[in-house]
Write a protein that holds these residues in place. Structure first.
Motif, PDB file in Angstrom:
ATOM      1  N   LEU A 294       1.070  -1.959   0.308  1.00  0.00           N
ATOM      2  CA  LEU A 294      -0.048   0.589  -0.364  1.00  0.00           C
ATOM      3  C   LEU A 294       0.933   1.937  -0.192  1.00  0.00           C
ATOM      4  O   LEU A 294       1.431   1.754   1.169  1.00  0.00           O
ATOM      5  CB  LEU A 294      -0.663   0.267   1.563  1.00  0.00           C
ATOM      6  N   SER A 295       0.499   2.262  -0.713  1.00  0.00           N
ATOM      7  CA  SER A 295       1.653   3.511  -1.174  1.00  0.00           C
ATOM      8  C   SER A 295       0.765   4.633   0.197  1.00  0.00           C
ATOM      9  O   SER A 295      -0.195   4.707   0.424  1.00  0.00           O
ATOM     10  CB  SER A 295       0.869   4.411  -2.481  1.00  0.00           C
ATOM     11  N   ARG A 296       1.867   5.228   0.204  1.00  0.00           N
ATOM     12  CA  ARG A 296       1.361   6.675   0.622  1.00  0.00           C
ATOM     13  C   ARG A 296       0.136   7.954   0.212  1.00  0.00           C
ATOM     14  O   ARG A 296      -0.251   8.739   1.104  1.00  0.00           O
ATOM     15  CB  ARG A 296       2.750   7.035   1.852  1.00  0.00           C
ATOM     16  N   ALA A 297       0.973   7.412  -0.742  1.00  0.00           N
ATOM     17  CA  ALA A 297      -0.369   8.947  -1.612  1.00  0.00           C
ATOM     18  C   ALA A 297      -1.442   8.113  -1.692  1.00  0.00           C
ATOM     19  O   ALA A 297      -1.994   7.496  -2.009  1.00  0.00           O
ATOM     20  CB  ALA A 297       0.622   8.313  -3.010  1.00  0.00           C
ATOM     21  N   PRO A 298      -1.500   9.512  -1.177  1.00  0.00           N
ATOM     22  CA  PRO A 298      -3.769   9.433  -1.982  1.00  0.00           C
ATOM     23  C   PRO A 298      -4.305   8.751  -2.751  1.00  0.00           C
ATOM     24  O   PRO A 298      -3.657   8.298  -4.145  1.00  0.00           O
ATOM     25  CB  PRO A 298      -4.503  10.428  -2.623  1.00  0.00           C
ATOM     26  N   ALA A 299      -4.694   7.586  -2.741  1.00  0.00           N
ATOM     27  CA  ALA A 299      -5.552   6.349  -3.777  1.00  0.00           C
ATOM     28  C   ALA A 299      -7.013   7.240  -4.526  1.00  0.00           C
ATOM     29  O   ALA A 299      -7.818   7.387  -3.702  1.00  0.00           O
ATOM     30  CB  ALA A 299      -5.931   5.463  -3.378  1.00  0.00           C
ATOM     31  N   ARG A 300      -6.691   7.415  -5.685  1.00  0.00           N
ATOM     32  CA  ARG A 300      -7.900   7.760  -6.036  1.00  0.00           C
ATOM     33  C   ARG A 300      -8.990   7.235  -6.551  1.00  0.00           C
ATOM     34  O   ARG A 300      -8.766   5.674  -7.291  1.00  0.00           O
ATOM     35  CB  ARG A 300      -7.349   8.591  -7.511  1.00  0.00           C
ATOM     36  N   PHE A 301     -10.410   7.667  -5.917  1.00  0.00           N
ATOM     37  CA  PHE A 301     -11.290   6.413  -6.800  1.00  0.00           C
ATOM     38  C   PHE A 301     -12.212   6.944  -7.526  1.00  0.00           C
ATOM     39  O   PHE A 301     -12.275   8.544  -7.435  1.00  0.00           O
ATOM     40  CB  PHE A 301     -12.193   6.404  -5.736  1.00  0.00           C
ATOM     41  N   LEU A 306     -14.706   2.040 -11.662  1.00  0.00           N
ATOM     42  CA  LEU A 306     -15.412   0.716 -10.807  1.00  0.00           C
ATOM     43  C   LEU A 306     -16.247   0.297 -12.066  1.00  0.00           C
ATOM     44  O   LEU A 306     -16.438  -0.492 -12.489  1.00  0.00           O
ATOM     45  CB  LEU A 306     -16.101   1.894 -10.041  1.00  0.00           C
ATOM     46  N   LEU A 307     -16.838   1.254 -12.610  1.00  0.00           N
ATOM     47  CA  LEU A 307     -17.683   0.644 -13.340  1.00  0.00           C
ATOM     48  C   LEU A 307     -17.400   0.079 -14.775  1.00  0.00           C
ATOM     49  O   LEU A 307     -17.999  -1.282 -15.130  1.00  0.00           O
ATOM     50  CB  LEU A 307     -19.159   1.642 -14.188  1.00  0.00           C
TER      51      LEU A 307
END
Length: 439
Positions: A294-301, A306-307
């Motif tokens: 897991l990265s410390r960078a923000p995870a972009r959702f 997702l679709l």
């Protein structure tokens, strides 16, 4: 090491994709180590917590494929919390304070004006017994703060690496309100000790809380669990999701027809170095799981991502995986349409195309062509070769080929300019229906 982990939602609302990611990471840790997953309802806020929300959270967790080994309710443990709070009072670690919210706010503003950190000044510790008695006689009720050691608290975060926080930079936290109710911190520490939680995996917004919780845990003579703080989710634009969490609830995703394993795959792989692709069950995710990935960078959702992931998952699902959710449909229909749907409910569009309800579309300039094609329809029975046999005959008779040949036939037969391969769809439509739609 066999891990005992916990997911601790408050039943004051439904869980969203951010909460779900935390739950999924904890579940993967439990599965990876043959450990245990505790679902703990943080319902000390009895005014806002409801059974309806708790039942909703349980349904969401179950939909995600998470099967808790143990379910706990903080509202059933107030006696235990009282016992520990009394011990901390007796040891002088929990002390009464009488400032009002207005007075505390005024103190903070004065400190900020003097360019001092807005840390509580521990004025309450200077009160004499007589002064406390006078305040209480005047109607003041105490809230209770934990006296921090004022030292550097260090731990090796399993995601963020070595961490250290000097608790002299923090205010002594309020653990018990004036009305005797508990804030999150003390019950959480007590539960982690009593339930023998080995790993606390949660969002990075709790990093500062961790230093406080470690001090409280050690004050109670216990060993702190290992901590891992994952990055928080942002939107595709890099901004926070806080204003849109209602639309990103797990309940709404379920209602929108998303597949649970698409949501799970997306949440589990966000913020890792691995490619995001759909898993049909947890086995592959468990095998590849590791907090160090897991990265410390923000995870972009990204909802569109997702679709797309949901569509990819459906495109490869065998009939056995969906037949119970598509009553009345056939394996042949599923195999024909699964490559053209984003959610399972989209199969209904093609069910209508096969069974009826279609308005054929025939452009004036194609009317003669469609009439010729109708006369060349092969006799029954039809199979996967019928489309090719028919279109070859139509091509030879009319001279049309490519899109000018195929598109008018698709529009006349389905009323749409896109869709599954007609080689698979045509046998399902059948000769009688095809004749009717072709005029």
């Amino acid at each position: 090491m066999t891990a005992i982990v916990r997911f601790a939602p408050s039943p004051t609302g439904r869980i969203h994709i951010g909460n779900a990611r935390t739950a999924i990471l904890n579940w993967l840790m439990a599965q990876k180590t043959d450990g245990q997953f505790v679902l703990r309802y943080d319902d000390t806020d009895t005014a806002r917590s409801t059974d309806e929300f708790a039942q909703g959270i349980a349904a969401d967790v179950d939909w995600l494929g998470i099967r808790p080994h143990r379910v706990e309710w903080q509202s059933k443990r107030f006696g235990r919390y009282d016992e520990v709070a009394d011990r901390l009072r007796a040891e002088g670690r929990l002390y009464p304070c009488y400032e009002t919210a207005y007075e505390l706010d005024r103190k903070r503003k004065l400190q900020e004006a003097r360019k001092l950190p807005p840390v509580y000044d521990r004025a309450a510790l200077m009160l004499t017994d007589a002064e406390r008695a006078k305040l209480e006689a005047g109607g003041r009720r105490a809230h209770w703060r934990f006296r921090l050691d004022g030292r550097v608290v260090a731990w090796n975060d399993l995601i963020r690496g070595p961490q250290h926080i000097d608790t002299r930079s923090l205010s002594d936290p309020v653990l018990v309100r004036e009305d005797g109710s508990y804030l999150y911190t003390l019950p959480s520490v007590i539960d982690d000790i009593d339930f023998r939680i080995t790993h606390v995996i949660r969002g990075e917004d709790h990093v500062v809380n961790t230093a406080v919780q470690i001090e409280i845990t050690q004050a109670l003579g216990a060993k702190p669990p290992a901590y891992a703080h994952h990055s928080l989710l942002t939107g595709a634009d890099g901004k926070g999701l806080s204003k849109r969490l209602g639309s990103l609830s797990i309940a709404s995703m379920r209602e929108d027809g998303l597949e649970p394993m698409a949501v799970v795959s997306h949440a589990a792989l966000l913020g890792t170095s691995g490619n995001i692709h759909p898993y049909t069950d947890y086995r592959g995710l468990v095998d590849g799981f590791g907090l160090d990935k897991l990265s410390r960078a923000p995870a972009r959702f990204d909802e569109q991502e997702l679709l797309m992931l949901n569509a990819k998952l459906l495109h490869h699902l065998p009939w056995e995986k969906v037949k119970d959710r598509l009553p009345g449909d056939s394996e042949a229909l599923w195999l024909a349409v699964r490559g053209n749907i984003v959610t399972l409910s989209d199969a209904g569009t093609w069910r209508e195309v096969v069974n009826g309800g279609v308005t054929p579309v025939v452009a004036p300039e194609d009317a003669e062509f469609i009439a010729a094609a109708r006369k060349l329809l092969p006799p029954s029975p039809w199979d996967a070769t019928t489309w090719k046999v028919w279109t070859e005959a139509v091509k030879a008779a009319t001279g049309r080929k490519g899109k000018p040949l195929f598109m008018p036939l698709r529009l006349a037969l389905t009323g749409l300019d896109h869709g599954p391969e007609l080689a698979q769809l045509l046998p399902l439509i059948g000769r009688e229906t095809a004749l009717e739609r072709l005029g």
